[in-house]
Design an enzyme around this catalytic site. Structure first.
Site, short mmCIF file in Angstrom:
data_model
loop_
_atom_site.label_atom_id
_atom_site.label_comp_id
_atom_site.label_asym_id
_atom_site.label_seq_id
_atom_site.Cartn_x
_atom_site.Cartn_y
_atom_site.Cartn_z
N ALA A 67 0.82 -1.21 0.00
CA ALA A 67 0.00 0.00 0.00
C ALA A 67 0.86 1.26 0.00
CB ALA A 67 -0.94 0.00 1.21
N THR A 68 1.99 1.22 0.68
CA THR A 68 2.86 2.40 0.71
C THR A 68 3.27 2.80 -0.70
OG1 THR A 68 3.67 1.84 2.91
CG2 THR A 68 5.05 3.31 1.60
N CYS A 118 3.65 1.92 12.62
CA CYS A 118 4.77 2.63 12.02
C CYS A 118 5.33 3.69 12.94
CB CYS A 118 4.32 3.30 10.73
SG CYS A 118 3.06 2.37 9.90
#
Ligand SMILES: *Cc1c(COP(=O)(O)O)cnc(C)c1O
Length: 392
Positions: free
Chosen positions: A75-76, A330
């Protein structure tokens, strides 16, 4: 993981479903040719498997065709591809982008990078449940706005955003909408036409496929949108993302989405029940435990709870056997208060003393009960220790 560990961090990552592993294994050991080597039979076989996986992903999302799906490393990367790509592709139209404060860092950081390089960024706020206000979104749109980026569901609180309404508002102003749906896929019934989004991001390891695979949906338009590549090279993935495709990963993602589609209805009911049981036991067991996020518009398996009068770090340290997080995975290496909770108006000290509990496919009722008991015990103990005067 130790045998007695209770894993309640599914929003950070999920284990692979054994059915997904079974589906992908032949693409590691047997169909291993490069899908671009279409001059020989093994290469054509690999190519066919990749395109079949693409078609399955497309169908799972309700796309018209696989040509709308680009495989990425997660997704990043998908977020970076679309956000910097749109900015570049649309500069002649304008340089203004709208997002909101509780987006994932993989959306906020590429946008803030653009901002440092001359684009204008509006980050609208959220209410105490973590939802944007649609009138505020509407008021933020300008003639030079090229994109709105709005997540489907928040990774820390599970709050679900009104994406369809936001798309309609954006489209009335001829502005496109991107949705980071990494936390929504497999947890909510999801359909691209129903959401009316132009771009949508997903991640394999949030839906029981391995880490290192994801996808970006790009709606076909006439004339076609010319996005610049995120990685330059041999021109794979329609020229948008070069590099030998992760075939086994793509097959895994396709299988994972197929399973999610079949099970989402029953599974979301089961998870909501377990989540409510967990919250019920914790809030009944300790005073001043407050559930953050929306009651009605929330992912079924996510719970974010603040505990007044305890130290967040001490609480985490006292729960080594319960895998949970404070803030997003994160940012949990820093011990700052979660910006997501802060944006919802949660005071800093309380935000630091918040746990994100996220349940998933392999969570059992027994684990939920054990986790609730452990949390109640430790919160109570920490508060007692704190109240007891220091003896010399
Ligand atoms: C996990 C997550 C991401 C990042 O996904 P990766 O595949 O690990 O890069 C992006 N957005 C949200 C909302 C997430 O939860």
């Amino acid at each position: 993981m130790k045998r007695d560990d209770i894993y309640l961090d599914y929003n950070a990552s999920t284990p692979c479903d054994p059915r997904v592993v079974e589906a992908m294994l032949p693409y590691l050991t047997q169909t291993y040719a490069n899908p671009s080597s279409r001059n020989h039979h093994p290469g054509r076989e690999a190519y066919a498997a990749l395109e079949k996986a693409r078609g399955t992903v497309a169908r799972a999302l309700g796309c018209r065709s696989g040509t709308e799906i680009v495989f990425t490393s997660g997704a990043t990367e998908a977020n970076n591809l679309v956000l910097s790509g749109i900015a570049t592709a649309m500069t002649s139209r304008g340089r203004h982008i709208v997002t909101q404060t509780t987006e994932h860092p993989s959306v906020l950081e590429p946008l803030r990078h653009l901002q440092r390089n001359g684009w204008e960024l509006t980050e609208i706020g959220v209410d105490c449940e973590g939802r944007i206000r649609l009138d505020e979104l509407e008021a933020s749109l300008r003639d030079d706005t090229v994109l709105v980026s709005l997540m489907l569901a928040n990774n820390e609180t599970g709050t679900v955003q009104p994406v369809r309404d936001a798309s309609q508002i954006a489209h009335r102003r001829d502005v496109m909408l991107h949705c980071d749906a990494a936390q929504g896929v497999g947890k909510l019934v999801l359909d691209i036409d129903q959401l009316e989004v132009d771009f949508l991001t997903l991640s394999g390891h949030k839906v029981y496929a391995p880490k290192g695979i994801g996808a970006l949906f790009i709606r076909r338009t006439k004339p076609p949108l010319r996005l610049p590549p995120s990685i330059r090279g041999g021109g794979h993935e329609g020229g948008l993302r070069s590099g030998t495709p992760n075939l086994a990963g793509a097959v895994a993602l396709a299988r994972a989405l197929e399973i999610a589609g079949q099970e989402v209805a029953s599974e979301s009911g089961r998870l909501a029940e377990l989540r409510d049981r967990l919250e019920g036991r914790i809030t009944a067991g300790v005073t001043d435990a407050k559930v953050n996020g929306s009651r009605e518009n929330r992912l079924p398996g996510t719970s974010n709870i603040s505990f007044a009068a305890v130290d967040g770090n001490a609480l985490l340290a006292s729960l080594p056997d319960v895998a949970v997080s404070t803030g997003s995975a994160c940012t949990s290496v820093h011990s700052e208060a979660s910006p997501v909770l802060r944006a919802m108006g949660v005071q800093a000290q309380l935000a630091k003393a918040s746990l994100r509990l996220s349940l998933g496919r392999f969570t059992t009722r027994e684990e939920v009960d054990r986790a609730a008991e452990r949390i109640v015990t430790e919160v109570t103990r920490l508060r007692t220790v704190k109240r007891r005067p220091q003896s010399t």
